[in-house]
Design a protein around this motif. Structure first.
Motif, PDB file in Angstrom:
ATOM      1  N   ILE A   1      58.087 172.001  15.680  1.00  8.30           N
ATOM      2  CA  ILE A   1      57.858 170.557  15.886  1.00  8.30           C
ATOM      3  C   ILE A   1      56.462 170.173  15.429  1.00  8.30           C
ATOM      4  CG2 ILE A   1      57.500 168.819  17.682  1.00  8.30           C
ATOM      5  CD1 ILE A   1      60.014 169.514  18.896  1.00  8.30           C
TER       6      ILE A   1
ATOM      7  N   LYS B   1      56.346 170.009  11.722  1.00  5.10           N
ATOM      8  CA  LYS B   1      56.940 168.763  11.236  1.00  5.10           C
ATOM      9  C   LYS B   1      55.967 167.610  11.427  1.00  5.10           C
ATOM     10  CE  LYS B   1      61.553 168.899  12.097  1.00  5.10           C
ATOM     11  NZ  LYS B   1      62.757 168.557  12.877  1.00  5.10           N
ATOM     12  N   ALA B   2      55.334 167.585  12.605  1.00  6.95           N
ATOM     13  CA  ALA B   2      54.390 166.501  12.898  1.00  6.95           C
ATOM     14  C   ALA B   2      53.201 166.541  11.943  1.00  6.95           C
ATOM     15  CB  ALA B   2      53.911 166.596  14.347  1.00  6.95           C
TER      16      ALA B   2
ATOM     17  N   GLY C   1      53.473 167.068   8.900  1.00  7.96           N
ATOM     18  CA  GLY C   1      53.914 166.574   7.602  1.00  7.96           C
ATOM     19  C   GLY C   1      54.611 167.616   6.752  1.00  7.96           C
ATOM     20  N   ILE C   2      55.006 168.735   7.363  1.00 12.64           N
ATOM     21  CA  ILE C   2      55.694 169.767   6.592  1.00 12.64           C
ATOM     22  C   ILE C   2      57.193 169.482   6.606  1.00 12.64           C
ATOM     23  CG2 ILE C   2      56.272 172.216   6.523  1.00 12.64           C
ATOM     24  CD1 ILE C   2      53.486 172.670   7.855  1.00 12.64           C
ATOM     25  N   ASN C   3      57.771 169.426   5.426  1.00 13.85           N
ATOM     26  CA  ASN C   3      59.214 169.243   5.332  1.00 13.85           C
ATOM     27  C   ASN C   3      59.865 170.571   5.702  1.00 13.85           C
ATOM     28  OD1 ASN C   3      61.861 168.855   4.621  1.00 13.85           O
ATOM     29  ND2 ASN C   3      61.359 167.694   2.775  1.00 13.85           N
TER      30      ASN C   3
ATOM     31  N   LYS D   1      59.882 161.530  21.111  1.00 13.26           N
ATOM     32  CA  LYS D   1      60.440 162.368  20.042  1.00 13.26           C
ATOM     33  C   LYS D   1      61.262 161.524  19.077  1.00 13.26           C
ATOM     34  CE  LYS D   1      60.598 167.087  21.708  1.00 13.26           C
ATOM     35  NZ  LYS D   1      61.453 168.093  22.371  1.00 13.26           N
TER      36      LYS D   1
ATOM     37  N   MET E   1      61.708 163.255  15.660  1.00 13.55           N
ATOM     38  CA  MET E   1      62.008 164.661  15.905  1.00 13.55           C
ATOM     39  C   MET E   1      63.409 164.781  16.507  1.00 13.55           C
ATOM     40  SD  MET E   1      59.298 166.350  15.028  1.00 13.55           S
ATOM     41  CE  MET E   1      57.654 165.862  14.515  1.00 13.55           C
TER      42      MET E   1
ATOM     43  N   ARG F   1      62.528 161.004   8.309  1.00 11.44           N
ATOM     44  CA  ARG F   1      62.535 162.296   8.989  1.00 11.44           C
ATOM     45  C   ARG F   1      61.132 162.635   9.474  1.00 11.44           C
ATOM     46  NH1 ARG F   1      64.612 165.840   4.765  1.00 11.44           N
ATOM     47  NH2 ARG F   1      64.073 167.470   6.232  1.00 11.44           N
ATOM     48  N   GLY F   2      61.093 163.563  10.428  1.00  9.84           N
ATOM     49  CA  GLY F   2      59.856 163.857  11.163  1.00  9.84           C
ATOM     50  C   GLY F   2      58.614 164.049  10.326  1.00  9.84           C
ATOM     51  N   HIS F   3      58.764 164.748   9.178  1.00 14.41           N
ATOM     52  CA  HIS F   3      57.562 165.080   8.416  1.00 14.41           C
ATOM     53  C   HIS F   3      57.039 163.900   7.607  1.00 14.41           C
ATOM     54  CE1 HIS F   3      60.830 165.667   5.508  1.00 14.41           C
ATOM     55  NE2 HIS F   3      59.930 165.322   4.619  1.00 14.41           N
TER      56      HIS F   3
ATOM     57  N   LEU G   1      51.802 162.687  16.129  1.00 18.06           N
ATOM     58  CA  LEU G   1      52.336 163.082  17.433  1.00 18.06           C
ATOM     59  C   LEU G   1      51.588 164.299  17.954  1.00 18.06           C
ATOM     60  CD1 LEU G   1      54.720 163.073  19.613  1.00 18.06           C
ATOM     61  CD2 LEU G   1      55.803 164.753  18.107  1.00 18.06           C
TER      62      LEU G   1
ATOM     63  N   PRO H   1      52.489 166.916  20.393  1.00 18.88           N
ATOM     64  CA  PRO H   1      53.741 167.218  21.084  1.00 18.88           C
ATOM     65  C   PRO H   1      53.545 167.699  22.520  1.00 18.88           C
ATOM     66  CG  PRO H   1      53.278 168.863  19.387  1.00 18.88           C
ATOM     67  CD  PRO H   1      52.197 167.842  19.298  1.00 18.88           C
TER      68      PRO H   1
END
Lengths: 354, 237
Positions: free
Chosen positions: A217, A220-221, A223-225, B49, B54, B72-74, B83, B85
């Protein structure tokens, strides 16, 4: 490592290692050509372990079906360079095709399973590995593609013009047997793969893999796809497996589904874990150790028993695997992170702070 | 009237057949500090989220001039939504400095990244002292600081914090909130989810109270602090 001038001692060390690696097959050949062959297979396993290390070590995705990509590479070579279809393409054409097909197989496996993690992913990949093997076993009917359990024989060796890697040749007053020539080829390939791995580890992609491994998570946050980067790990690992498979096919001149059983996947994984997940040098050490140990034991268990007890007490084959398993258990007990674990280098930014 | 930075309309999050968030609507304006308070399982984390993409959700989410519930999240950090988390999510085997560098993963302006890094080491001097230390060996509070610092490295317009006080000693919670207050004072827009309602409401200008997946009360922080229902349910009085 980048941009740093090597010290005198390091240069001497590197030259010594290079000289040792160049002289090694001749030393081994004086003991017996079998040892050169064993070394070649050990290097193949190093290639496989480095490929799996991308998936398991770098990206943290547990893959129990990795040998399937080896199988794809091996069968691609076997089918395109053997009398089976009477196709005889040169190896530099087939190896990229094999790598490409293995890569495609990696994406096919990866795409639907990327949501899974840990044990679940392990089970799916395990299933995938078995499916590939069973396909190879059964694709002889109604159209004979893989020749089923009998396998494919008389596979062409690597050949450049008239220079064949399987034949004996004389050069500089030295005799180069087939296995010795393959050894040098494997060494070159290995060097390339190591360089690619080192570059990957320090790249943006390498850092993204580590981030995903640590916390998906947060990755992802940042910025990684995550989907694509995980897929890339699968694809790259699979490609390396495919190349190793092609070379295996040529060296062995014979492939059958039996070479790609679950045991092999587990063995490669054991090499990665035992050596030290994520550390390229550790993985290499693990692969060499686990490749050579059973062979060394094969040749030493019998004389050892004779020397100790005067006769054979236990069948060497049984004892060999017992010692092997015991050694694995001990290593994991006392070095749970592997023999040579990954040490996170304090590089770049932390250096600048001090 | 200030600009609305993020707005959710009829936001719904489902886990299988169970609805965790049941059609809530709320908005955060530019430079505002807003909190979402409520008990365990009220749907606060699911809401965040969903905002950070997410989790899949229904309903519309607008951020700036864009609709983001299809993203999407990224794809959000590049648009300035960062974020932090729940449970901090630091990369525990990487060093503090490497963690912070990952926060700037999507950026390519090297000089700007260096400036922000200095700024974060000034704001959170503890991180500077421990730059070369592996994040997993930090205390819980330090990890929370690192998670906040990492989010700030993305140079966000909107900082979304999920339970920054979770599992921390009271003294550490004070320190974390001091940091959030400083960031807010610099003009950062913040959306904060907290179980510690008193601390959250003292920091924020407005608050939403969540209860079983819906927003039960929405008001200014001052009035929420005085509201007898809120006092009874969340402030332990």
């Amino acid at each position: 490592m980048k941009g740093r001038v090597l010290s005198r001692r390091e240069v001497i060390g590197l030259v010594a290692i290079a000289a040792a690696l160049l002289a090694l097959p001749f030393v081994l050949a004086s003991v017996g050509t079998a040892w050169v062959r064993i070394t070649n297979f050990a290097v193949l396993f190093v290639l496989l372990s480095l490929g799996l290390n991308i998936v398991v070590g770098f990206a943290g995705l547990l893959d129990l079906g990795y040998i399937a990509f080896y199988a794809v590479g091996a069968y691609t070579y076997a089918l395109l360079a053997s009398p089976h279809f009477n196709v005889h393409l040169p190896f530099w054409v087939i190896l990229p095709i094999g790598a490409g097909l293995a890569c495609t197989a990696g994406v096919i496996l990866g795409a639907p399973t990327l949501r899974l993690r840990g044990d679940y992913l392990a089970i799916v990949t395990l299933g995938f590995g078995e499916i590939v093997r069973i396909f190879m076993n059964n694709l002889s009917n109604p159209v004979n593609i893989t020749n089923g359990p009998k396998g494919i024989t008389l596979i062409d060796p690597f050949r450049i013009g008239d220079f064949s890697f399987s034949a004996r040749s004389e050069l500089f007053g030295l005799t180069f047997s087939g296995p010795i020539k393959y050894y040098y080829l494997l060494l070159v390939v290995l060097l390339c793969v190591i360089v690619i791995n080192l570059r990957l580890q320090d790249s943006r992609i390498g850092r993204a893999w580590v981030a995903i491994r640590e916390d998906e998570i947060a990755a992802k946050a940042a910025g990684i796809n995550t989907r694509n980067i995980k897929l890339l790990a699968f694809a790259m690992g699979a490609s390396f497996g495919g190349i190793a498979g092609g070379m295996f096919s040529a060296i062995q001149a014979f492939v059958s589904p039996e070479s790609f059983i679950l045991n092999e996947s587990i063995m490669v994984l054991a090499m990665v874990v035992l050596g030290g997940m994520g550390n390229i040098w550790g993985v290499i050490a693990g692969a060499l150790l686990l490749s050579f140990m059973p062979e060394v034991l094969r040749y030493s268990v019998e004389p050892m028993q004779k020397a100790l007890f005067g006769r054979m007490l236990v069948d060497p084959e049984v004892l060999r695997m017992l010692i092997f398993g015991f050694a694995l258990v001990l290593t994991m007990r006392f070095r749970p992170a592997g023999l040579w674990p990954e040490t996170r280098h304090r590089r770049e930014m932390s250096e600048n702070r001090r | 009237m200030a600009q609305v930075l993020i707005e959710a309309t009829n936001l719904e999050v489902r886990y299988g057949g169970i609805a965790a968030v049941r059609g809530i609507s709320f908005a955060v304006e530019e430079n505002e500090v807003v909190c979402l308070i409520g008990a365990n399982g009220a749907g606060k984390t699911s809401t965040l989220k969903a905002l950070a993409r997410m989790l899949p959700s229904h309903g519309e989410i607008h951020y700036g001039s864009e609709r983001i519930d299809t993203l999407r999240g990224h794809e959000l950090i590049g648009r300035g939504l960062a974020l932090v988390p729940e449970g901090r999510g630091v990369f525990s085997r990487l060093t503090v400095a490497e963690n912070l560098a990952m926060g700037a993963y999507h950026r390519s302006d090297r000089p700007g990244i260096a400036v922000d890094l200095e700024r974060i080491y000034t704001l959170l001097p503890r991180l500077g002292e421990r730059a070369a230390q592996v994040a997993g060996t930090l205390s819980g509070g330090e990890q929370q600081m690192l998670a906040i610092g990492r989010a700030l490295m993305g140079r966000p317009r909107l900082l979304v914090l999920d339970e920054p006080s979770m599992g921390l000693a009271p003294l550490m919670v004070e320190k974390i909130f001091e940091v959030i207050r400083t960031v807010a004072a610099e003009g950062m827009t913040i959306l904060l989810v907290e179980q510690n309602a008193k601390l959250a409401l003292e920091l924020c200008s407005r608050g939403y109270v969540m209860e079983s997946g819906v927003i039960s009360v929405a008001d200014t922080a001052e009035r929420l602090l005085a509201d007898p229902r809120v006092r009874a349910a969340y402030l332990g009085e």
